[in-house]
Design a protein around this motif. Sequence first.
Motif, PDB file in Angstrom:
ATOM      1  N   ALA A   1     -16.883  17.362   2.320  1.00  0.00           N
ATOM      2  CA  ALA A   1     -18.041  17.074   1.507  1.00  0.00           C
ATOM      3  C   ALA A   1     -18.191  17.287  -0.147  1.00  0.00           C
ATOM      4  CB  ALA A   1     -19.298  17.169   2.547  1.00  0.00           C
ATOM      5  N   VAL A   2     -17.916  19.426   0.199  1.00  0.00           N
ATOM      6  CA  VAL A   2     -18.670  19.441  -1.246  1.00  0.00           C
ATOM      7  C   VAL A   2     -17.222  18.811  -2.399  1.00  0.00           C
ATOM      8  CG1 VAL A   2     -18.837  21.976  -2.680  1.00  0.00           C
ATOM      9  CG2 VAL A   2     -19.775  21.233   0.413  1.00  0.00           C
ATOM     10  N   ILE A   3     -16.476  19.274  -1.640  1.00  0.00           N
ATOM     11  CA  ILE A   3     -15.404  18.763  -3.070  1.00  0.00           C
ATOM     12  C   ILE A   3     -15.957  17.034  -2.994  1.00  0.00           C
ATOM     13  CG2 ILE A   3     -13.107  17.798  -2.519  1.00  0.00           C
ATOM     14  CD1 ILE A   3     -13.124  20.568  -2.015  1.00  0.00           C
ATOM     15  N   ARG A   4     -15.984  16.009  -2.863  1.00  0.00           N
ATOM     16  CA  ARG A   4     -16.374  14.750  -2.827  1.00  0.00           C
ATOM     17  C   ARG A   4     -17.589  14.893  -3.500  1.00  0.00           C
ATOM     18  NH1 ARG A   4     -14.366   9.871  -3.280  1.00  0.00           N
ATOM     19  NH2 ARG A   4     -15.977   8.293  -3.986  1.00  0.00           N
ATOM     20  N   TYR A   5     -18.551  15.994  -3.686  1.00  0.00           N
ATOM     21  CA  TYR A   5     -20.157  15.353  -4.316  1.00  0.00           C
ATOM     22  C   TYR A   5     -20.222  16.230  -5.148  1.00  0.00           C
ATOM     23  CZ  TYR A   5     -20.782  11.271  -1.087  1.00  0.00           C
ATOM     24  OH  TYR A   5     -20.686  10.155   0.055  1.00  0.00           O
ATOM     25  N   LEU A   6     -19.929  17.411  -5.341  1.00  0.00           N
ATOM     26  CA  LEU A   6     -20.080  18.641  -6.044  1.00  0.00           C
ATOM     27  C   LEU A   6     -18.714  18.786  -6.884  1.00  0.00           C
ATOM     28  CD1 LEU A   6     -21.512  21.568  -4.224  1.00  0.00           C
ATOM     29  CD2 LEU A   6     -23.193  20.203  -5.364  1.00  0.00           C
ATOM     30  N   LEU A   7     -17.273  18.823  -6.820  1.00  0.00           N
ATOM     31  CA  LEU A   7     -16.086  18.824  -7.729  1.00  0.00           C
ATOM     32  C   LEU A   7     -15.691  17.410  -8.058  1.00  0.00           C
ATOM     33  CD1 LEU A   7     -14.210  20.657  -8.604  1.00  0.00           C
ATOM     34  CD2 LEU A   7     -12.592  20.626  -7.059  1.00  0.00           C
ATOM     35  N   ARG A   8     -15.812  16.544  -7.438  1.00  0.00           N
ATOM     36  CA  ARG A   8     -15.167  15.012  -8.274  1.00  0.00           C
ATOM     37  C   ARG A   8     -15.605  15.027  -9.407  1.00  0.00           C
ATOM     38  NH1 ARG A   8     -16.722   9.890  -8.132  1.00  0.00           N
ATOM     39  NH2 ARG A   8     -18.465  10.478  -6.559  1.00  0.00           N
ATOM     40  N   PRO A   9     -17.038  14.813  -9.216  1.00  0.00           N
ATOM     41  CA  PRO A   9     -18.150  14.987 -10.896  1.00  0.00           C
ATOM     42  C   PRO A   9     -17.612  15.905 -12.066  1.00  0.00           C
ATOM     43  CG  PRO A   9     -19.668  14.745  -9.106  1.00  0.00           C
ATOM     44  CD  PRO A   9     -18.229  15.215  -8.419  1.00  0.00           C
ATOM     45  N   ILE A  10     -17.211  16.724 -11.803  1.00  0.00           N
ATOM     46  CA  ILE A  10     -16.714  18.012 -12.876  1.00  0.00           C
ATOM     47  C   ILE A  10     -15.430  18.052 -12.939  1.00  0.00           C
ATOM     48  CG2 ILE A  10     -16.249  20.386 -13.538  1.00  0.00           C
ATOM     49  CD1 ILE A  10     -18.242  20.879 -11.217  1.00  0.00           C
ATOM     50  N   LEU A  11     -14.700  17.339 -11.879  1.00  0.00           N
ATOM     51  CA  LEU A  11     -12.777  16.696 -12.397  1.00  0.00           C
ATOM     52  C   LEU A  11     -13.439  15.856 -12.878  1.00  0.00           C
ATOM     53  CD1 LEU A  11     -11.054  17.194  -8.709  1.00  0.00           C
ATOM     54  CD2 LEU A  11     -10.974  18.397 -10.599  1.00  0.00           C
ATOM     55  N   TYR A  12     -14.135  15.177 -12.919  1.00  0.00           N
ATOM     56  CA  TYR A  12     -14.339  13.090 -13.809  1.00  0.00           C
ATOM     57  C   TYR A  12     -14.366  13.896 -15.702  1.00  0.00           C
ATOM     58  CZ  TYR A  12     -15.694   9.232 -15.538  1.00  0.00           C
ATOM     59  OH  TYR A  12     -15.680   7.987 -16.321  1.00  0.00           O
ATOM     60  N   VAL A  13     -15.423  14.864 -15.185  1.00  0.00           N
ATOM     61  CA  VAL A  13     -15.759  15.167 -16.949  1.00  0.00           C
ATOM     62  C   VAL A  13     -14.962  16.140 -17.973  1.00  0.00           C
ATOM     63  CG1 VAL A  13     -17.729  16.436 -18.374  1.00  0.00           C
ATOM     64  CG2 VAL A  13     -18.485  14.819 -16.478  1.00  0.00           C
ATOM     65  N   LYS A  14     -14.387  16.626 -16.852  1.00  0.00           N
ATOM     66  CA  LYS A  14     -13.338  17.444 -17.004  1.00  0.00           C
ATOM     67  C   LYS A  14     -12.399  17.271 -17.528  1.00  0.00           C
ATOM     68  CE  LYS A  14     -12.900  21.820 -17.291  1.00  0.00           C
ATOM     69  NZ  LYS A  14     -13.885  23.096 -18.690  1.00  0.00           N
ATOM     70  N   LEU A  15     -11.372  15.396 -17.214  1.00  0.00           N
ATOM     71  CA  LEU A  15     -10.224  15.110 -17.673  1.00  0.00           C
ATOM     72  C   LEU A  15     -10.044  14.698 -18.591  1.00  0.00           C
ATOM     73  CD1 LEU A  15      -9.047  14.156 -13.904  1.00  0.00           C
ATOM     74  CD2 LEU A  15      -7.922  15.983 -15.418  1.00  0.00           C
ATOM     75  N   GLN A  16     -10.371  14.986 -19.765  1.00  0.00           N
ATOM     76  CA  GLN A  16     -10.200  14.493 -20.924  1.00  0.00           C
ATOM     77  C   GLN A  16      -8.850  13.072 -21.653  1.00  0.00           C
ATOM     78  OE1 GLN A  16     -12.791  14.368 -22.617  1.00  0.00           O
ATOM     79  NE2 GLN A  16     -14.034  16.015 -21.495  1.00  0.00           N
ATOM     80  N   VAL A  17      -8.905  12.584 -20.443  1.00  0.00           N
ATOM     81  CA  VAL A  17      -8.156  11.214 -21.221  1.00  0.00           C
ATOM     82  C   VAL A  17      -8.347  10.160 -21.059  1.00  0.00           C
ATOM     83  CG1 VAL A  17      -5.789  13.026 -20.152  1.00  0.00           C
ATOM     84  CG2 VAL A  17      -7.747  11.279 -18.652  1.00  0.00           C
ATOM     85  N   ARG A  18      -8.653   8.987 -21.098  1.00  0.00           N
ATOM     86  CA  ARG A  18      -8.495   7.973 -21.123  1.00  0.00           C
ATOM     87  C   ARG A  18      -9.101   7.327 -20.219  1.00  0.00           C
ATOM     88  NH1 ARG A  18      -4.099   3.893 -22.922  1.00  0.00           N
ATOM     89  NH2 ARG A  18      -2.033   5.203 -21.209  1.00  0.00           N
ATOM     90  N   ASN A  19     -10.390   6.756 -20.126  1.00  0.00           N
ATOM     91  CA  ASN A  19     -11.498   6.732 -19.255  1.00  0.00           C
ATOM     92  C   ASN A  19     -10.698   6.143 -17.982  1.00  0.00           C
ATOM     93  OD1 ASN A  19     -13.341   7.425 -21.001  1.00  0.00           O
ATOM     94  ND2 ASN A  19     -14.179   5.764 -21.097  1.00  0.00           N
ATOM     95  N   PHE A  20      -9.611   4.805 -17.793  1.00  0.00           N
ATOM     96  CA  PHE A  20      -9.443   4.489 -16.975  1.00  0.00           C
ATOM     97  C   PHE A  20      -8.325   5.801 -15.950  1.00  0.00           C
ATOM     98  CE2 PHE A  20      -5.701   2.168 -14.687  1.00  0.00           C
ATOM     99  CZ  PHE A  20      -6.372   1.207 -13.877  1.00  0.00           C
ATOM    100  N   TYR A  21      -7.689   6.380 -16.811  1.00  0.00           N
ATOM    101  CA  TYR A  21      -6.997   7.503 -15.933  1.00  0.00           C
ATOM    102  C   TYR A  21      -7.955   8.275 -15.600  1.00  0.00           C
ATOM    103  CZ  TYR A  21      -2.380   5.574 -18.378  1.00  0.00           C
ATOM    104  OH  TYR A  21      -1.370   4.525 -18.584  1.00  0.00           O
ATOM    105  N   ARG A  22      -8.716   8.800 -16.388  1.00  0.00           N
ATOM    106  CA  ARG A  22      -9.913   9.882 -15.587  1.00  0.00           C
ATOM    107  C   ARG A  22     -10.818   9.649 -14.624  1.00  0.00           C
ATOM    108  NH1 ARG A  22     -13.973  11.533 -20.011  1.00  0.00           N
ATOM    109  NH2 ARG A  22     -14.463   9.326 -20.015  1.00  0.00           N
TER     110      ARG A  22
END
Length: 279
Positions: A197-218
């Motif tokens: 649950a922590v991974i889903r709701y706390l880490l996932r948003p950070i991963l989304y922002v940190k992945l500096q690639v095209r939006n679709f891939y990110r």
Amino acid sequence: MTIKEVENQTGLTRSNVRFYEKEKLIEPSRNESNGYREYSEKDVEDIKKIAYLRTLGVSIEEIRNIISGQTTLCEVMKKQGEVLKGQITELNQAQHMCEKILEEENVTYDTLKVEKYVEELPDYWKENAPVFKLDSVSFLYLWGSFAMWVFLTVLCLMTAVLFYEKLPPEIPVQWNNGVVSSMVNKKFIFAYPVFCAVIRYLLRPILYVKLQVRNFYREIIAEYLTNYICFVALSAEVFSILFLYGIVKNIVLLLAVDTIVLLGMLLAGLVKMDLRAKK
């Protein structure tokens, strides 16, 4: 001012402010007497500017480049404006197509003739290639889906509930060459679903922002990696139980196989999407 006052002045949450700090977009001073952060009026203005640029679709990396002087706000706005124009054009075309279909009386799926609305079908498919990128890699949808996260989390919880009474007072959580190096209370078995649950709701948003690639891939990579980490948590939970029963001894091999298989699938899927888009 305190972070609470910053929240009140900006209307943003504490997590947003902390994230901008972590990304070094703002650097508040520290009170030498208590070590607490002290935000200036400039910090507040910077936070509002950063948040506003994010709503325009500007990436964290681009904002960092603006602040550092590597690029200018005007240059980024021109670039983002072109991106938005392209998106608006695509949306307008889609809206026009919808209106054309609605002009037909009593149109149904059975009577729909695509060629009536599209002059050059192959060119139309090529223009809309991103829509079809995942058609041949459906497993990415499977592993990068909310349903898969629910499945993994529930499986973690069910495993904990089913085996809890059968576990000894302490269970292993760390190993060294097949030998247990750290033990904890068996209640720790319930930490695995909580971790998911922590991974889903706390880490996932950070991963989304940190992945500096095209939006679709990110988006797909962030979802996929979130579920992958949950899968690793499930593997570690199951390994702890199997280890106690003397069935398996080496968790490193298990996690290595998990990584090779799942990341290999992700890489293969992304390659297929690129190849399909170039056709």
